[in-house]
Design a protein around this motif. Structure first.
Motif, PDB file in Angstrom:
ATOM      1  N   SER A 571       0.837  -1.196   0.000  1.00 15.51           N
ATOM      2  CA  SER A 571       0.000   0.000   0.000  1.00 15.51           C
ATOM      3  C   SER A 571       0.873   1.248   0.000  1.00 15.51           C
ATOM      4  O   SER A 571       1.959   1.267   0.604  1.00 15.51           O
ATOM      5  N   PRO A 572       0.404   2.325  -0.673  1.00 18.44           N
ATOM      6  CA  PRO A 572       1.172   3.575  -0.671  1.00 18.44           C
ATOM      7  C   PRO A 572       1.421   4.067   0.750  1.00 18.44           C
ATOM      8  O   PRO A 572       0.590   3.909   1.648  1.00 18.44           O
ATOM      9  N   GLY A 573       2.605   4.645   0.942  1.00 14.46           N
ATOM     10  CA  GLY A 573       2.959   5.166   2.258  1.00 14.46           C
ATOM     11  C   GLY A 573       3.472   4.119   3.210  1.00 14.46           C
ATOM     12  O   GLY A 573       3.649   4.404   4.403  1.00 14.46           O
ATOM     13  N   CYS A 574       3.720   2.908   2.697  1.00 13.86           N
ATOM     14  CA  CYS A 574       4.211   1.825   3.557  1.00 13.86           C
ATOM     15  C   CYS A 574       5.611   1.413   3.133  1.00 13.86           C
ATOM     16  O   CYS A 574       6.058   1.696   2.024  1.00 13.86           O
ATOM     17  N   THR A 575       6.276   0.710   4.029  1.00 15.26           N
ATOM     18  CA  THR A 575       7.582   0.121   3.742  1.00 15.26           C
ATOM     19  C   THR A 575       7.516  -1.370   3.988  1.00 15.26           C
ATOM     20  O   THR A 575       6.656  -1.868   4.723  1.00 15.26           O
ATOM     21  N   ALA A 576       8.445  -2.098   3.376  1.00 15.25           N
ATOM     22  CA  ALA A 576       8.505  -3.544   3.551  1.00 15.25           C
ATOM     23  C   ALA A 576       9.879  -3.930   4.083  1.00 15.25           C
ATOM     24  O   ALA A 576      10.903  -3.376   3.665  1.00 15.25           O
ATOM     25  N   SER A 577       9.900  -4.895   5.012  1.00  9.96           N
ATOM     26  CA  SER A 577      11.151  -5.430   5.546  1.00  9.96           C
ATOM     27  C   SER A 577      10.964  -6.918   5.802  1.00  9.96           C
ATOM     28  O   SER A 577       9.856  -7.449   5.683  1.00  9.96           O
ATOM     29  N   LEU A 578      12.049  -7.610   6.129  1.00 10.62           N
ATOM     30  CA  LEU A 578      12.025  -9.056   6.349  1.00 10.62           C
ATOM     31  C   LEU A 578      12.448  -9.381   7.767  1.00 10.62           C
ATOM     32  O   LEU A 578      13.357  -8.744   8.318  1.00 10.62           O
ATOM     33  N   GLN A 579      11.777 -10.396   8.358  1.00 11.51           N
ATOM     34  CA  GLN A 579      12.118 -10.854   9.700  1.00 11.51           C
ATOM     35  C   GLN A 579      12.066 -12.375   9.739  1.00 11.51           C
ATOM     36  O   GLN A 579      11.163 -13.000   9.172  1.00 11.51           O
ATOM     37  N   ILE A 580      13.067 -12.994  10.394  1.00 13.09           N
ATOM     38  CA  ILE A 580      13.067 -14.442  10.596  1.00 13.09           C
ATOM     39  C   ILE A 580      12.366 -14.731  11.921  1.00 13.09           C
ATOM     40  O   ILE A 580      12.717 -14.174  12.965  1.00 13.09           O
ATOM     41  N   GLY A 581      11.351 -15.586  11.843  1.00 14.61           N
ATOM     42  CA  GLY A 581      10.592 -15.959  13.027  1.00 14.61           C
ATOM     43  C   GLY A 581      10.563 -17.456  13.219  1.00 14.61           C
ATOM     44  O   GLY A 581      11.239 -18.214  12.503  1.00 14.61           O
ATOM     45  N   SER A 582       9.765 -17.900  14.157  1.00 21.70           N
ATOM     46  CA  SER A 582       9.707 -19.325  14.496  1.00 21.70           C
ATOM     47  C   SER A 582       9.066 -20.159  13.392  1.00 21.70           C
ATOM     48  O   SER A 582       9.293 -21.370  13.303  1.00 21.70           O
ATOM     49  N   THR A 583       8.265 -19.526  12.534  1.00 22.21           N
ATOM     50  CA  THR A 583       7.591 -20.281  11.470  1.00 22.21           C
ATOM     51  C   THR A 583       8.271 -20.125  10.118  1.00 22.21           C
ATOM     52  O   THR A 583       7.855 -20.758   9.145  1.00 22.21           O
ATOM     53  N   GLY A 584       9.286 -19.269  10.046  1.00 21.23           N
ATOM     54  CA  GLY A 584       9.969 -19.064   8.776  1.00 21.23           C
ATOM     55  C   GLY A 584      10.327 -17.619   8.558  1.00 21.23           C
ATOM     56  O   GLY A 584      10.567 -16.866   9.517  1.00 21.23           O
ATOM     57  N   LEU A 585      10.326 -17.184   7.294  1.00 24.21           N
ATOM     58  CA  LEU A 585      10.678 -15.817   6.947  1.00 24.21           C
ATOM     59  C   LEU A 585       9.407 -15.024   6.694  1.00 24.21           C
ATOM     60  O   LEU A 585       8.560 -15.422   5.881  1.00 24.21           O
ATOM     61  N   ASN A 586       9.296 -13.879   7.373  1.00 23.93           N
ATOM     62  CA  ASN A 586       8.114 -13.040   7.261  1.00 23.93           C
ATOM     63  C   ASN A 586       8.438 -11.740   6.529  1.00 23.93           C
ATOM     64  O   ASN A 586       9.507 -11.145   6.719  1.00 23.93           O
ATOM     65  N   LEU A 587       7.488 -11.318   5.697  1.00 24.53           N
ATOM     66  CA  LEU A 587       7.535 -10.009   5.067  1.00 24.53           C
ATOM     67  C   LEU A 587       6.674  -9.075   5.913  1.00 24.53           C
ATOM     68  O   LEU A 587       5.471  -9.309   6.082  1.00 24.53           O
ATOM     69  N   VAL A 588       7.278  -8.031   6.449  1.00 25.37           N
ATOM     70  CA  VAL A 588       6.589  -7.131   7.366  1.00 25.37           C
ATOM     71  C   VAL A 588       6.323  -5.806   6.657  1.00 25.37           C
ATOM     72  O   VAL A 588       7.250  -5.157   6.160  1.00 25.37           O
ATOM     73  N   VAL A 589       5.046  -5.427   6.578  1.00 27.18           N
ATOM     74  CA  VAL A 589       4.642  -4.173   5.963  1.00 27.18           C
ATOM     75  C   VAL A 589       4.251  -3.202   7.073  1.00 27.18           C
ATOM     76  O   VAL A 589       3.418  -3.535   7.931  1.00 27.18           O
ATOM     77  N   ALA A 590       4.875  -2.013   7.067  1.00 21.82           N
ATOM     78  CA  ALA A 590       4.610  -1.016   8.111  1.00 21.82           C
ATOM     79  C   ALA A 590       4.450   0.355   7.483  1.00 21.82           C
ATOM     80  O   ALA A 590       4.861   0.592   6.340  1.00 21.82           O
TER      81      ALA A 590
END
Length: 1006
Positions: A571-590
């Motif tokens: 979505s416009p005005g958001c950023t994306a980053s990656l995080q490793i968690g207990s279930t795998g690799l997550n794409l985090v949109v903030a």
């Protein structure tokens, strides 16, 4: 060539025998219709007993003014009694029918010939009977087909040897069998020469104990409809170097000839071309020192070939069918797998001796498929793309090296459950795609040179059998691991801390599932996500999942420091980053607090061209050279664009600083400028490609945090619209002559239209479409087309079938350049059709633009008749502001040409320079000094009247209308503006205070 010489010698010997015996008669068929062979009146001379004397010759030529070929009935046996020949020297067609009788050659003292020349197609349905001739020559040098229905030998007299000699440059069809009657045994042989083709429509059933020799040309053996039924002839078949034997002719239901019980020796080419599903192969020995080609181009049938192939030759598979090599073969040449379909083997010996490699040629798309579990150590060469698969439950292991430049695809829809194992050091450089089943790497296997590894949904990339963990980008830093759809599986420990991971993600399902080991990532891993679902809102999305059942997996290491989003993105005005968690690799949109997003409906954004503003925050557009401009604060600027691709020129502070080139589909935020001084800058982006490519949407600018757009500078006072075709679009302008067109090679800004607008410092609208004409499009074989350029002219977006353009943007000059395509493809439009269509379009343009000059253009590359027709349009228009301009120039091949012989940059500059000279000669240099009918009032914070002058016609009544939105426009009359003009110009004043919105005005004559 040797066989042709034999036929020539044979003919000379026959003629010499004629001269020696002195009893020969040559008969010419002389009637202009069909008739009976035995009727003397049909022959010249018409005396004696026709064609029943020693050494007689029959000639069928172009006699009697024949318009079509006659049918000749053999009503008594035509006994030539040693006759020398039957000649067809005609350009028409003859058919000789038996009516129960035969054509006999009965003397053993001469060698009979049947020969055809000219262009006629000749058919002998009557049986040709050989009584005593040991050598029988059949030659066709005609462009037409020579057909013999049946050749018989030895009805009542035993003859030990007969030689059938075929030759010539034309084609011969032997439609029936060689037969033996009367209980006599003949020892026969067949020799094929010349450069033509002999077709045996059925297997010879008499003894060919001396065999078949193909010394030149092509022998086609259609043979039986089931190869398990073999013929009785005991001679073998030999193909000499340069000659061809076709087993079958590739037609539906066609046969598969039998080369004889003594087997087949090939020093030339054998083409195996069955026309039905072959279930087995003839039980013959096959010594191949040439090439065997499995080829049936038009019939997708199967050929299960159990024959053992020996020798030093090669084997090639081509065409769409399946060839299954079942034999335990020992041939030492290479096996080439081309075409489409399948090359199946049950064991490595199906490909001959292990010294022979498997070659995948350029342009091929045929699969090498195992029908069992086995290994091969032979080399594999990918000159083109390769498909390798194994049937469900089978394992196909490659211990030898795979090299070359082609792509490697594992599995197909019919090999979904098999496993292909690579255990060698492979150096091929193309992409690796695991489409179905499993690709397993074993031992010390390496695929370090492959450009990328793509895993399909439910397909498996199994690296668990390696002695060391699989390492991405081990020697090729750009190596990419990606999936083609969510649900791809990686089995085994792998290190992806370098290289590129490029994921396809649908917004719901993980792109990869990691099982049976760990995946190691690092901050240096280049990471890309192509979102095929809706734009991702704020939240966390699992893109690589740890397998939680069975042999579990684990994503470990350090999350990549950056991620590039494509497709529908976030979505416009958001950023994306990656995080490793207990279930795998997550794409985090903030939410992104470090940028400022400017919506597409910001009043400080200027649009030049046709834009559909139905959705103000995402206006749609597709015409060439559509322009979006703004002034911004800060050090950087990105644009948010949607569409199947984005090809734009970028102008920063008035200078072309580069391009936006993205072939990705969906919404993307694309960097247009960075590293600028912290101040105010202007930006303009121009669409390069044409409407046929499809829509783009503009969804705003992205600026530095806290920065904004400011009020833009006034647009140029001059406005031009160009209406044209591929020349106006800049088709292929960015490539060189001989290269093919792609939308990336197109740029309307570098066409003569863009160059002229730049020369005149004018805003420019380009309404052009490649291949379109005024009344007829390119490649249309009708005189007029249903959808020429005027058909698309009322559209806001050319690729959208809605005639909704408002024509509120008013040009000073409209330049029409249509006519190149109208006269490209025969038949051209009639003068009345072209002039009428052109005149009607000029009236349409005038109806939308009351005050514009209209320039009707002839380019010197158009057909000369277009010049005369266009001048007629102008002279009969009755409009003083409709002009004719002729543009003369010369383009040099290849210096000035790009894709498909269209002008490149050099060529477009030549056209523009010539056009400017001709344009100035017609229009002068002061055009556009009077404001156009549509006037823009910028948004300001102070009040005050707005006064402007307008060129009018004395005695006409005018009023002013205004709107704050152009698409859709909502026009309202300015109070007190109605006036009756008494001169050539009127001053209009709007005393309405200015507001925070830009106002547009137009003058209307009720």
């Amino acid at each position: 060539m040797k066989s042709l010489k034999k036929v020539a010698v044979l003919l000379l010997l026959a003629l010499a025998a004629n001269a020696a015996l002195g009893a020969a008669t040559t008969y010419n068929w002389n009637t202009n219709a069909g008739g009976n062979w035995s009727a003397t009146a049909n022959w010249s001379p018409s005396t004696g007993d026709p064609l029943r004397d020693n050494l007689d010759t029959a000639i069928f030529g172009n006699n009697g003014g024949l318009l079509s070929g006659p049918s000749i009935a053999v009503t008594n046996d035509a006994d030539l009694q040693g006759g020398v020949a039957v000649y067809f020297t005609n350009n028409i067609n003859y058919t000789i029918n038996p009516n129960g009788y035969k054509i006999k050659f009965s003397s053993s003292t001469t060698s009979p010939i049947i020969m055809s020349s000219g262009t006629g197609t000749n058919t002998i349905n009557s049986p040709v009977v050989l009584y005593g001739s040991s050598l029988f020559g059949i030659t066709n040098n005609s462009a037409g087909l020579l057909t013999l229905n049946q050749i018989q030998t030895a009805v009542s007299v035993a003859h030990p040897t007969n030689v059938f000699l075929f030759g010539g440059t034309g084609n011969i069809l032997w439609a029936s069998n060689v037969i033996t009657a009367g209980g006599n045994v003949c020892t026969n042989s067949l020799t094929m020469g010349g450069s033509g083709t002999l077709t045996l429509a059925a297997d010879p059933t008499t003894n060919l104990n001396n065999g078949i020799t193909v010394s030149a040309g092509t022998l086609v053996m259609k043979g039986q409809t089931n190869v398990t039924v073999t013929s009785s002839h005991t001679g073998g078949t030999t193909i000499n170097s340069g000659a061809v034997l076709e087993l079958g002719d590739g037609t539906a239901g066609g046969g598969f000839g039998d080369p004889g019980t003594s087997g087949l020796t090939n020093n030339g080419t054998i083409i195996v071309s069955p026309g039905y599903a072959v279930s087995s192969a003839f039980a013959r020995t096959l010594t191949n020192n040439g090439n065997i080609l499995f080829y049936w181009p038009n019939v997708a049938v199967n050929c299960d070939f159990a024959t053992v192939i020996n020798g030093s030759g090669t084997v090639t598979k081509d065409g769409p069918g399946r060839a299954w090599l079942k034999g335990v073969s020992t041939y030492t040449g290479n096996t080439t797998n081309g075409g489409t379909g399948y090359l199946d083997i049950s064991a490595d010996s199906g490909l001959g001796a292990s010294i022979g490699m498997v070659v995948f040629p350029v342009g091929g798309a045929s699969e090498l498929r195992s029908r069992g579990s086995f290994a091969t150590s032979r080399n594999v060469l990918l000159n083109g793309n390769a498909i390798i698969g194994a049937l469900s439950g089978s394992t196909f292991t490659f211990n030898g090296p795979i090299s070359g430049v082609g792509n490697l695809t594992i599995g197909d829809v019919n090999a979904t459950g098999g496993t292909v194992v690579l255990a060698g050091t492979d150096t091929y450089s193309g992409k690796t795609t695991i489409l179905y089943g499993t690709l397993a790497l074993s031992g010390s296997a390496l695929i370090t040179n492959t450009a990328g590894i793509v895993v399909a949904s439910n397909a498996i990339f199994n690296v668990s059998g390696l002695t060391s963990a699989f390492t991405l980008a081990q020697s090729l830093s750009s190596q990419t691991l990606s999936n083609s759809a969510p649900g791809a599986i990686i089995n085994g420990t792998n290190n992806c801390s370098a290289g590129t991971m490029s994921l396809v993600y649908d917004g719901v399902n993980p792109s990869f599932i990691q099982t049976n080991g760990g995946m190691t990532l690092s901050s240096s891993t280049t990471f890309k996500v192509n979102n095929t679902g809706s734009a991702l809102a704020v939240g966390s999305y699992l893109v690589i999942s740890n397998a939680s059942a069975g042999t579990v997996g684990l994503v470990a290491g350090t999350a990549p420091s950056a991620v590039t989003m494509t497709g529908t993105g976030i979505s416009p005005g958001c950023t994306a980053s990656l995080q490793i968690g207990s279930t795998g690799l997550n794409l985090v949109v903030a939410t992104n607090s470090s940028i400022t997003t400017i919506a597409a409906n910001d009043p400080n954004i200027q649009y030049v061209g046709r834009f559909d503003q139905t959705t103000p925050t995402a206006p749609a557009f597709d015409w060439s050279h559509s322009c979006i401009s703004a002034k911004f604060q800060g050090t950087s600027c990105s644009v948010i664009l949607g569409g199947i691709s984005k090809y734009f020129d970028v102008y920063l502070d008035g200078t072309n600083t580069g391009t936006i080139l993205s072939s990705n589909n969906g919404v993307e935020t694309l960097l247009a400028a960075s590293g600028l001084t912290n101040g105010v800058h202007s930006i303009s982006i121009y669409r390069r490609d044409e409407a046929s490519k499809g829509l783009n949407t503009f969804q705003g600018f992205v600026l530095d945090s806290g920065k904004a757009l400011i009020a833009p500078a006034a647009r140029p006072s001059r406005r031009m619209e160009f209406i044209g075709d591929s020349f106006t679009c800049g088709y292929g302008v960015l490539t060189t002559y001989g290269n093919s067109f792609s939308y990336a090679t197109e740029d309307a800004g570098l066409s003569f239209a863009g160059l002229m607008a730049n020369h005149y410092n004018a805003d420019c609208m380009v309404t052009a479409w490649s291949g379109e004409g005024m009344v007829k499009n390119i490649n249309d074989t009708n005189q007029t087309s249903a959808t020429p350029l005027p058909y698309y002219y009322p559209r806001t977006c050319g690729s959208v079938t809605t005639n909704n353009y408002s024509f509120t943007w008013q040009p000073n000059v409209v330049v029409i350049v249509l006519g190149l395509n109208d006269f490209h493809t025969p038949p051209p439009p009639l003068q009345g059709q072209y002039v009428s269509g052109y005149s009607n379009f000029v009236k349409t343009v005038r109806g939308h633009y009351l005050n514009a000059d209209i320039v009707c253009t002839y380019l010197s590359q158009m057909d000369i008749s277009a010049s005369n027709y266009i001048q007629t349009v102008v002279s009969t228009s009755g409009d003083s502001k409709v002009h004719f301009v002729s543009v003369s120039y010369t383009l040099i091949n290849p210096t000035d040409l790009g894709a498909d012989a269209h002008p490149n940059v050099s060529g477009q500059i030549k056209i523009a320079n010539a056009f400017i000279s001709a344009f100035d000669g017609s229009m002068g240099t002061s055009w556009g000094s009077v404001p156009p009918p549509l006037i823009s009032r910028p948004a300001v914070n102070s009040s005050g009247p707005l006064t402007f002058n307008y060129s009018t016609t004395s005695g006409a009544t005018y009023h002013v209308e205004t709107t704050t939105n152009l698409s859709p426009a909502s026009w309202a009359t300015v109070p007190g503006s109605t006036t009756n003009a008494v001169g050539t110009s009127v001053a209009f004043t709007d005393t309405t205070p200015a507001s925070s919105h830009e106002h547009f005005y137009r003058i209307v004559s009720p």
